[in-house]
Motif scaffolding. Sequence first.
Motif, PDB file in Angstrom:
ATOM      1  N   ASN A 131       0.813  -1.229   0.000  1.00  0.00           N
ATOM      2  CA  ASN A 131       0.000   0.000   0.000  1.00  0.00           C
ATOM      3  C   ASN A 131       0.841   1.271   0.000  1.00  0.00           C
ATOM      4  O   ASN A 131       0.304   2.351   0.239  1.00  0.00           O
ATOM      5  CB  ASN A 131      -0.961   0.008   1.204  1.00  0.00           C
ATOM      6  N   ASP A 132       2.161   1.143  -0.239  1.00  0.00           N
ATOM      7  CA  ASP A 132       2.985   2.353  -0.178  1.00  0.00           C
ATOM      8  C   ASP A 132       4.155   2.222  -1.160  1.00  0.00           C
ATOM      9  O   ASP A 132       5.220   1.768  -0.776  1.00  0.00           O
ATOM     10  CB  ASP A 132       3.488   2.552   1.260  1.00  0.00           C
ATOM     11  N   HIS A 133       3.916   2.606  -2.396  1.00  0.00           N
ATOM     12  CA  HIS A 133       4.966   2.571  -3.428  1.00  0.00           C
ATOM     13  C   HIS A 133       5.650   1.201  -3.496  1.00  0.00           C
ATOM     14  O   HIS A 133       6.876   1.119  -3.488  1.00  0.00           O
ATOM     15  CB  HIS A 133       6.009   3.664  -3.194  1.00  0.00           C
ATOM     16  N   GLY A 134       4.848   0.149  -3.491  1.00  0.00           N
ATOM     17  CA  GLY A 134       5.421  -1.198  -3.604  1.00  0.00           C
ATOM     18  C   GLY A 134       5.914  -1.767  -2.282  1.00  0.00           C
ATOM     19  O   GLY A 134       6.475  -2.859  -2.249  1.00  0.00           O
ATOM     20  N   ASN A 135       5.690  -1.040  -1.199  1.00  0.00           N
ATOM     21  CA  ASN A 135       6.065  -1.530   0.133  1.00  0.00           C
ATOM     22  C   ASN A 135       4.807  -1.656   0.995  1.00  0.00           C
ATOM     23  O   ASN A 135       3.729  -1.208   0.595  1.00  0.00           O
ATOM     24  CB  ASN A 135       7.054  -0.554   0.792  1.00  0.00           C
ATOM     25  N   THR A 136       4.965  -2.255   2.181  1.00  0.00           N
ATOM     26  CA  THR A 136       3.826  -2.361   3.097  1.00  0.00           C
ATOM     27  C   THR A 136       3.996  -1.332   4.206  1.00  0.00           C
ATOM     28  O   THR A 136       5.035  -1.290   4.867  1.00  0.00           O
ATOM     29  CB  THR A 136       3.750  -3.785   3.710  1.00  0.00           C
ATOM     30  N   LEU A 137       2.976  -0.500   4.373  1.00  0.00           N
ATOM     31  CA  LEU A 137       3.004   0.530   5.425  1.00  0.00           C
ATOM     32  C   LEU A 137       1.903   0.231   6.437  1.00  0.00           C
ATOM     33  O   LEU A 137       0.756  -0.044   6.047  1.00  0.00           O
ATOM     34  CB  LEU A 137       2.793   1.918   4.801  1.00  0.00           C
ATOM     35  N   HIS A 138       2.244   0.299   7.725  1.00  0.00           N
ATOM     36  CA  HIS A 138       1.257   0.210   8.803  1.00  0.00           C
ATOM     37  C   HIS A 138       0.338  -1.009   8.682  1.00  0.00           C
ATOM     38  O   HIS A 138      -0.886  -0.904   8.874  1.00  0.00           O
ATOM     39  CB  HIS A 138       0.432   1.500   8.865  1.00  0.00           C
ATOM     40  N   GLY A 139       0.934  -2.155   8.329  1.00  0.00           N
ATOM     41  CA  GLY A 139       0.163  -3.405   8.372  1.00  0.00           C
ATOM     42  C   GLY A 139      -0.566  -3.769   7.101  1.00  0.00           C
ATOM     43  O   GLY A 139      -1.255  -4.783   7.064  1.00  0.00           O
ATOM     44  N   GLY A 140      -0.441  -2.933   6.052  1.00  0.00           N
ATOM     45  CA  GLY A 140      -1.030  -3.304   4.766  1.00  0.00           C
ATOM     46  C   GLY A 140      -2.321  -2.586   4.450  1.00  0.00           C
ATOM     47  O   GLY A 140      -2.706  -1.628   5.130  1.00  0.00           O
ATOM     48  N   VAL A 141      -2.988  -3.089   3.391  1.00  0.00           N
ATOM     49  CA  VAL A 141      -4.167  -2.406   2.842  1.00  0.00           C
ATOM     50  C   VAL A 141      -5.264  -2.247   3.903  1.00  0.00           C
ATOM     51  O   VAL A 141      -5.874  -1.193   4.021  1.00  0.00           O
ATOM     52  CB  VAL A 141      -4.693  -3.195   1.614  1.00  0.00           C
ATOM     53  N   GLN A 142      -5.509  -3.316   4.655  1.00  0.00           N
ATOM     54  CA  GLN A 142      -6.507  -3.179   5.722  1.00  0.00           C
ATOM     55  C   GLN A 142      -5.866  -3.521   7.065  1.00  0.00           C
ATOM     56  O   GLN A 142      -5.992  -4.625   7.589  1.00  0.00           O
ATOM     57  CB  GLN A 142      -7.734  -4.054   5.467  1.00  0.00           C
ATOM     58  N   GLY A 143      -5.146  -2.545   7.568  1.00  0.00           N
ATOM     59  CA  GLY A 143      -4.461  -2.729   8.850  1.00  0.00           C
ATOM     60  C   GLY A 143      -5.433  -2.616  10.016  1.00  0.00           C
ATOM     61  O   GLY A 143      -6.653  -2.454   9.834  1.00  0.00           O
ATOM     62  N   LEU A 144      -4.871  -2.644  11.214  1.00  0.00           N
ATOM     63  CA  LEU A 144      -5.699  -2.601  12.425  1.00  0.00           C
ATOM     64  C   LEU A 144      -6.408  -1.256  12.608  1.00  0.00           C
ATOM     65  O   LEU A 144      -7.327  -1.136  13.416  1.00  0.00           O
ATOM     66  CB  LEU A 144      -4.829  -2.886  13.655  1.00  0.00           C
ATOM     67  N   ASP A 145      -5.964  -0.265  11.832  1.00  0.00           N
ATOM     68  CA  ASP A 145      -6.609   1.052  11.867  1.00  0.00           C
ATOM     69  C   ASP A 145      -7.955   1.036  11.143  1.00  0.00           C
ATOM     70  O   ASP A 145      -8.742   1.959  11.294  1.00  0.00           O
ATOM     71  CB  ASP A 145      -5.706   2.095  11.203  1.00  0.00           C
ATOM     72  N   LYS A 146      -8.201  -0.008  10.339  1.00  0.00           N
ATOM     73  CA  LYS A 146      -9.423  -0.039   9.511  1.00  0.00           C
ATOM     74  C   LYS A 146     -10.343  -1.179   9.899  1.00  0.00           C
ATOM     75  O   LYS A 146     -11.125  -1.645   9.084  1.00  0.00           O
ATOM     76  CB  LYS A 146      -9.042  -0.147   8.033  1.00  0.00           C
TER      77      LYS A 146
END
Length: 376
Positions: A131-146
């Motif tokens: 989810n971030d320019h080919g990298n994983t940020l904050h746990g991915g597309v549906q992280g714990l924030d969502k």
Amino acid sequence: MKKQVLLWLLSGVLFLNACQNNTIHNETASMTFTISEKPFGQINGDTITQYTITNPQGMQVSIINYGGTVTNLLVPGRDHELGDVVLGFDSLSGYLQKANPYFGCLVGRYGNRIAKGKFILDGQAYQLTLNDHGNTLHGGVQGLDKVIWQASKPAGDSSLKLTYTSKDGDQGFPGNLVIEVVYTLSSDNALQIAYSATTDKATPVNLTNHCYFNLSAGKQNTILDHEVMLQAEKFTAVDSLLIPTGQLPDVKGTPMDFTTPKKIGAELAAVKGGYDHNWVLKRKGKDLEKIATAYDASSGRFMEVFTTEPGLQFYTGNFLDGTLKGKQQQKYQQHAGFCMETQHFPDAPNQPSFPNTIVKPGESYRSLTYYRFSVK
Ligand code: BGC
């Protein structure tokens, strides 16, 4: 005796004065902790609830069970007036929009970046959602924030407990991860966040919170005049996509040096893109330690950060650009808030020299952070 009576009278006058200066304080001042709840909107038929904890001083934190998000944090300033020191939105739709830059939420399973969303664990390769320019940020597309967390109120009215089970394979991570986060207000005006997790397969875990602070409570459009101290002599150097190179340069003599309090804006222009780095905390051990402070001279609000974590991502809201409409129609411009995300280092699963982030079955992940507020 006379002196005592005088002091008693004086404290009464000061208290009344504080109450008059502040309507919110007036309504909420009580000698005990209270916790209230109200509906905050719906997601596919599920009601999202906003919980508000108030301490005996009137300090308040509001948290929704969507993303375990801190929506409001009311803290007194020098003039005793309560001000909301976190950025956010007035309604659930704000938090649900794609452009929400992780305001106030819980972050996981892995806060910060994992290069190309790949890692190898016990000989097996894993691929996470990107989810971030080919990298994983904050746990991915549906992280714990969502996700929607299960909320409960432990005894004492000063805490809110949130639990969530992230299933084996969620965003590509191995293992069923059972996560518990307890938000607690203390009587000395600290917001405490206690994280714990267990798993049934080895998996990387790095949980944090993503509050954007502006200690002036919106009176200053940016945080550039806030003075910050970070107890760190090194930071994790990153490439242009903010992936660690593995190097840990010294901060000494560079704009990254916050070992003594310095205005955020003092040298920010010399850092390409602004501050968005993990500082390597200088710690005595693994216990809770004070590792950072922030001060807004205009309101007198002073924040101290205590943590058990080895790192801190200090992010100065570089990607805010004035397009988001926040609380009370505020337009959050670049540097409207800063985050102090206590954490393990970014991309640790691919950097063997960084502190370990792998949690195994039978082990218990634990992390504790306090944000304590006072005035100067
Ligand atoms: C990251 C930033 C990112 C932000 C998301 C921070 O933790 O370090 O690079 O843009 O979260 O809003």
